[in-house]
Design a protein around this motif. Sequence first.
Motif, PDB file in Angstrom:
ATOM      1  N   GLY A 227       0.823  -1.205   0.000  1.00 42.39           N
ATOM      2  CA  GLY A 227       0.000   0.000   0.000  1.00 42.39           C
ATOM      3  C   GLY A 227       0.857   1.254   0.000  1.00 42.39           C
ATOM      4  O   GLY A 227       0.484   2.277  -0.577  1.00 42.39           O
TER       5      GLY A 227
ATOM      6  N   SER B 224      -9.788  -8.305   9.675  1.00 41.95           N
ATOM      7  CA  SER B 224     -10.458  -7.545   8.617  1.00 41.95           C
ATOM      8  C   SER B 224      -9.426  -7.160   7.567  1.00 41.95           C
ATOM      9  O   SER B 224      -8.506  -6.393   7.843  1.00 41.95           O
TER      10      SER B 224
ATOM     11  N   THR C 217     -12.236 -12.077   7.035  1.00 40.86           N
ATOM     12  CA  THR C 217     -13.112 -11.460   6.037  1.00 40.86           C
ATOM     13  C   THR C 217     -12.706 -11.933   4.646  1.00 40.86           C
ATOM     14  O   THR C 217     -11.516 -12.009   4.321  1.00 40.86           O
TER      15      THR C 217
ATOM     16  N   LYS D 102     -14.712 -12.471   0.394  1.00 39.15           N
ATOM     17  CA  LYS D 102     -15.918 -12.685  -0.404  1.00 39.15           C
ATOM     18  C   LYS D 102     -16.090 -14.188  -0.602  1.00 39.15           C
ATOM     19  O   LYS D 102     -15.096 -14.943  -0.564  1.00 39.15           O
TER      20      LYS D 102
ATOM     21  N   GLU E 272     -11.945 -16.311  -2.697  1.00 39.32           N
ATOM     22  CA  GLU E 272     -11.368 -15.610  -1.548  1.00 39.32           C
ATOM     23  C   GLU E 272     -11.610 -16.392  -0.251  1.00 39.32           C
ATOM     24  O   GLU E 272     -10.720 -16.500   0.601  1.00 39.32           O
TER      25      GLU E 272
ATOM     26  N   THR F  46      -3.274  -1.203  11.356  1.00 34.14           N
ATOM     27  CA  THR F  46      -2.163  -0.648  10.560  1.00 34.14           C
ATOM     28  C   THR F  46      -2.565   0.670   9.915  1.00 34.14           C
ATOM     29  O   THR F  46      -1.799   1.244   9.152  1.00 34.14           O
TER      30      THR F  46
ATOM     31  N   MET G  78       2.936   0.673  13.577  1.00 31.31           N
ATOM     32  CA  MET G  78       3.804   1.015  12.446  1.00 31.31           C
ATOM     33  C   MET G  78       4.767  -0.156  12.301  1.00 31.31           C
ATOM     34  O   MET G  78       5.500  -0.471  13.239  1.00 31.31           O
ATOM     35  N   ALA G  79       4.757  -0.797  11.150  1.00 23.20           N
ATOM     36  CA  ALA G  79       5.595  -1.983  10.965  1.00 23.20           C
ATOM     37  C   ALA G  79       7.058  -1.654  11.270  1.00 23.20           C
ATOM     38  O   ALA G  79       7.582  -0.645  10.805  1.00 23.20           O
TER      39      ALA G  79
HETATM   40  N1  LIG Z   1       1.186   0.903   9.372  1.00 20.37           N
HETATM   41  C1  LIG Z   1       2.046   0.160   8.684  1.00 20.37           C
HETATM   42  O1  LIG Z   1       3.230   0.091   9.000  1.00 20.37           O
HETATM   43  C2  LIG Z   1       1.540  -0.631   7.500  1.00 20.37           C
HETATM   44  C3  LIG Z   1       2.307  -1.685   6.981  1.00 20.37           C
HETATM   45  C4  LIG Z   1       1.794  -2.449   5.938  1.00 20.37           C
HETATM   46  C5  LIG Z   1       0.529  -2.140   5.412  1.00 20.37           C
HETATM   47  N2  LIG Z   1      -0.152  -1.085   5.913  1.00 20.37           N
HETATM   48  C6  LIG Z   1      -1.508  -0.766   5.406  1.00 20.37           C
HETATM   49  O2  LIG Z   1      -2.343  -1.852   5.795  1.00 20.37           O
HETATM   50  C7  LIG Z   1      -3.373  -2.008   4.817  1.00 20.37           C
HETATM   51  C8  LIG Z   1      -3.401  -3.453   4.356  1.00 20.37           C
HETATM   52  O3  LIG Z   1      -2.223  -3.694   3.597  1.00 20.37           O
HETATM   53  P1  LIG Z   1      -2.146  -4.854   2.539  1.00 20.37           P
HETATM   54  O4  LIG Z   1      -0.798  -4.789   1.932  1.00 20.37           O
HETATM   55  O5  LIG Z   1      -2.583  -6.109   3.170  1.00 20.37           O
HETATM   56  O6  LIG Z   1      -3.247  -4.376   1.473  1.00 20.37           O
HETATM   57  P2  LIG Z   1      -3.992  -5.255   0.387  1.00 20.37           P
HETATM   58  O7  LIG Z   1      -3.083  -6.343  -0.061  1.00 20.37           O
HETATM   59  O8  LIG Z   1      -4.564  -4.299  -0.606  1.00 20.37           O
HETATM   60  O9  LIG Z   1      -5.172  -5.963   1.210  1.00 20.37           O
HETATM   61  C9  LIG Z   1      -6.412  -5.433   1.459  1.00 20.37           C
HETATM   62  C10 LIG Z   1      -7.421  -6.585   1.271  1.00 20.37           C
HETATM   63  O10 LIG Z   1      -8.654  -6.224   1.847  1.00 20.37           O
HETATM   64  C11 LIG Z   1      -9.730  -6.586   0.960  1.00 20.37           C
HETATM   65  N3  LIG Z   1     -10.795  -5.656   1.261  1.00 20.37           N
HETATM   66  C12 LIG Z   1     -11.154  -4.515   0.600  1.00 20.37           C
HETATM   67  N4  LIG Z   1     -12.135  -3.881   1.272  1.00 20.37           N
HETATM   68  C13 LIG Z   1     -12.413  -4.629   2.384  1.00 20.37           C
HETATM   69  C14 LIG Z   1     -13.310  -4.487   3.488  1.00 20.37           C
HETATM   70  N5  LIG Z   1     -14.159  -3.457   3.589  1.00 20.37           N
HETATM   71  N6  LIG Z   1     -13.296  -5.430   4.448  1.00 20.37           N
HETATM   72  C15 LIG Z   1     -12.462  -6.481   4.388  1.00 20.37           C
HETATM   73  N7  LIG Z   1     -11.578  -6.675   3.366  1.00 20.37           N
HETATM   74  C16 LIG Z   1     -11.562  -5.753   2.373  1.00 20.37           C
HETATM   75  C17 LIG Z   1      -9.107  -6.499  -0.428  1.00 20.37           C
HETATM   76  O11 LIG Z   1      -9.622  -7.454  -1.324  1.00 20.37           O
HETATM   77  P3  LIG Z   1     -10.866  -7.282  -2.286  1.00 20.37           P
HETATM   78  O12 LIG Z   1     -11.053  -5.813  -2.516  1.00 20.37           O
HETATM   79  O13 LIG Z   1     -10.508  -8.031  -3.511  1.00 20.37           O
HETATM   80  O14 LIG Z   1     -11.936  -7.968  -1.509  1.00 20.37           O
HETATM   81  C18 LIG Z   1      -7.659  -6.918  -0.168  1.00 20.37           C
HETATM   82  O15 LIG Z   1      -7.521  -8.339  -0.320  1.00 20.37           O
HETATM   83  C19 LIG Z   1      -3.053  -1.027   3.682  1.00 20.37           C
HETATM   84  O16 LIG Z   1      -3.844   0.140   3.830  1.00 20.37           O
HETATM   85  C20 LIG Z   1      -1.592  -0.696   3.897  1.00 20.37           C
HETATM   86  O17 LIG Z   1      -1.237   0.580   3.395  1.00 20.37           O
HETATM   87  C21 LIG Z   1       0.314  -0.320   6.933  1.00 20.37           C
END
Ligand SMILES: NC(=O)c1ccc[n+]([C@@H]2O[C@H](COP(=O)([O-])OP(=O)(O)OC[C@H]3O[C@@H](n4cnc5c(N)ncnc54)[C@H](OP(=O)(O)O)[C@@H]3O)[C@@H](O)[C@H]2O)c1
Length: 309
Positions: A39, A150, A174, A176, A180, A237, A256-257
């Motif tokens: 992300g 989630s 969570t 679909k 999934e 996150t 924060m990772a």
């Molecule tokens: N704070 C930190 O250090 C840190 C580190 C890593 C990541 N992050 C953040 O954490 C978040 C997750 O990262 P990621 O890499 O796992 O992202 P990702 O790969 O895009 O995963 C998000 C998943 O959630 C699904 N989704 C979409 N809307 C949803 C909802 N309302 N409820 C449940 N699932 C839903 C999406 O699939 P579908 O849309 O196909 O269903 C997708 O599979 C991102 O926003 C990223 O920026 C933060």
Amino acid sequence: MRAVTIDDFGATPTVTETAKPEPGPGEILVRVRASSLNGFDGAVIYGVFKDMLEHKFPITLGKDFAGTVEAVGEGVARAAGERVFGVVMKPVVCEGSFAEYVVVADGYGIAALPEAVDFAQAGALGLAGTAAVDVIDAIAPKAGETVLVSGATGGVGAYAVQLAQATGATVLATAKPGEEADFVRGLGAAHVVDYTGDLTAQVRAIAPEGVTTAVHLVGDPLQLADLLAPGGRIASTLGFGPEAAGDRDITVTSVMANPDTATLERLAGAVADGTMKVSLAQTFPLDAVDRAVGAFGAGTVGKIGISVD
Ligand SMILES: NC(=O)c1ccc[n+]([C@@H]2O[C@H](COP(=O)([O-])OP(=O)(O)OC[C@H]3O[C@@H](n4cnc5c(N)ncnc54)[C@H](OP(=O)(O)O)[C@@H]3O)[C@@H](O)[C@H]2O)c1
């Protein structure tokens, strides 16, 4: 060297020829073999962090890396050819890992890569794996407890489901219906809840008193907070912190990772011994990063990899 750069916020990532960097004291030049989308990369492209972090254009995108040590600066004990992986951690957003080479600091954001883990797996492990370790450590589920994840289908979520399941807790993930749902069950989820339907009703049907812990990677954090039993724990996150929880009787941790060497070694060890799966939905070459960004934005099941030949 070839690198995927943007010259402004909102620009299309493009492969450009840039100067091969050189390691300074305490630094390592890594020949990158694999990376993956996070992300963070999309957020850099669209300027989401422009008021929070210093950016210097042109920006080479990419956080995760896996490859070999090409050269080291003064004071670094690693040998050329050593297999390494990790996360690019720099105070200024400028030099990333979607490139043939990247310079990283030794000692933080880097670890040795065991032979049993290939570059493609390791390139998809760093940031998402670390975030998953940190959220699960924050909520510390125990056997007999419940964990609602989630965003279980995504990069962080796929690792978090496996780590949560390994604690002996019951995982609600969570997803679909269909592919999934099968995916998260395959990672160890005991229950699947469809976030496109009535999430609250589905979770309450499984855990009438509420879940004891939750992981917020996507969706409405207050909805998740309201699904916790009294005294429950949630980690996010996405910046959801204790102040936003109001007077709910819950513990909230904003994560924060932190890709320190111990966490990276723990992840690589789990992949090497088969207790952690790396799920790569698709892999794109360096010159197709723009398509990889599009695929990531469209929703993923697991990670999207980048290969660097
Ligand atoms: N704070 C930190 O250090 C840190 C580190 C890593 C990541 N992050 C953040 O954490 C978040 C997750 O990262 P990621 O890499 O796992 O992202 P990702 O790969 O895009 O995963 C998000 C998943 O959630 C699904 N989704 C979409 N809307 C949803 C909802 N309302 N409820 C449940 N699932 C839903 C999406 O699939 P579908 O849309 O196909 O269903 C997708 O599979 C991102 O926003 C990223 O920026 C933060």
